[in-house]
Design a protein around this motif. Structure first.
Motif, PDB file in Angstrom:
ATOM      1  N   ARG A  60       0.817  -1.215   0.000  1.00 19.33           N
ATOM      2  CA  ARG A  60       0.000   0.000   0.000  1.00 19.33           C
ATOM      3  C   ARG A  60       0.852   1.268   0.000  1.00 19.33           C
ATOM      4  N   TYR A  61       0.271   2.319  -0.566  1.00 14.18           N
ATOM      5  CA  TYR A  61       0.910   3.626  -0.587  1.00 14.18           C
ATOM      6  C   TYR A  61       0.749   4.297   0.775  1.00 14.18           C
ATOM      7  N   ARG A  62       1.802   4.960   1.208  1.00 14.83           N
ATOM      8  CA  ARG A  62       1.731   5.809   2.387  1.00 14.83           C
ATOM      9  C   ARG A  62       2.657   6.986   2.170  1.00 14.83           C
ATOM     10  N   GLY A  71       3.848   0.801   4.551  1.00 12.85           N
ATOM     11  CA  GLY A  71       3.501   1.497   3.317  1.00 12.85           C
ATOM     12  C   GLY A  71       4.673   2.280   2.742  1.00 12.85           C
ATOM     13  N   LYS A 145      -1.804   1.196  -4.447  1.00 10.71           N
ATOM     14  CA  LYS A 145      -0.814   0.174  -4.099  1.00 10.71           C
ATOM     15  C   LYS A 145       0.264   0.174  -5.173  1.00 10.71           C
TER      16      LYS A 145
END
Length: 182
Positions: A60-62, A71, A145
């Motif tokens: 996942r993107y963070r 992330g 993601k």
């Protein structure tokens, strides 16, 4: 694991068929050990980078993220790939990464090159790793993601800022001098 290798093989088949044929010709020569092909050396390092990058698909993107567990943002993905694949620590931001290596044109992209985009109304605000065949892997944005996309799509094509080659084609993986820092 096998799917990543298949994806990589297909990517190289589309983008590096000519390189593969050239290296096979060099390997077929009896004295090829004394004249290692820079294409083989480059391919080995590029393969490590691409293989490592594909390990992060679905993470996942963070924003500000540098850990696959919590992330990753775009530059966090790239720095993890380079660190884990070949042991090289890159700067933290896409803009800092854009000052490294050699500038290369879009037509000259090879697997393992960094590709940069203007996604925040400033140059070099987004980075990904070129896989070959017009595709790159990146950590997109909030809610996204890590994924593979085509540079030729309308969105990415309009925002493409350039590319950098950090792999020095004349080095060997064991030498540790992978990068052209000009």
């Amino acid at each position: 694991m096998q799917i990543r290798h298949l994806l990589f093989a297909l990517t190289l088949a589309f983008s590096g068929l000519q390189s593969a044929l050239a290296s096979e010709t060099l390997q077929a020569q009896p004295d090829s050990d004394s004249h290692l092909s820079t294409l083989d050396e480059y391919g080995s390092v590029a393969e490590q980078l691409v293989d490592q990058a594909l390990d992060y698909l679905g993470v996942r993107y963070r924003s500000g993220g540098t850990s696959p567990e919590t992330g990753l943002d775009c530059s966090g993905l790239v720095l993890n790939v380079f660190r884990n694949a070949i042991g090289f620590d890159l700067p933290r931001t896409a803009a800092e990464m854009a000052r490294m290596g050699d500038k290369i044109g879009r037509k000259d992209l090879k697997p393992g090159d960094l590709v940069f985009f203007n996604t925040m109304r400033r140059t070099f605000s987004h980075v990904g790793i070129y896989l070959g065949d017009g595709k790159f892997v990146h950590a997109p944005s909030s809610g996204g993601k890590v994924r593979v996309e085509a540079i030729s799509t309308n969105y990415w094509s309009k925002r493409f800022n350039g590319a950098r080659r950090l792999i020095d084609e004349g080095s060997t993986p064991s030498a540790g001098a992978f990068f052209a820092m000009r």
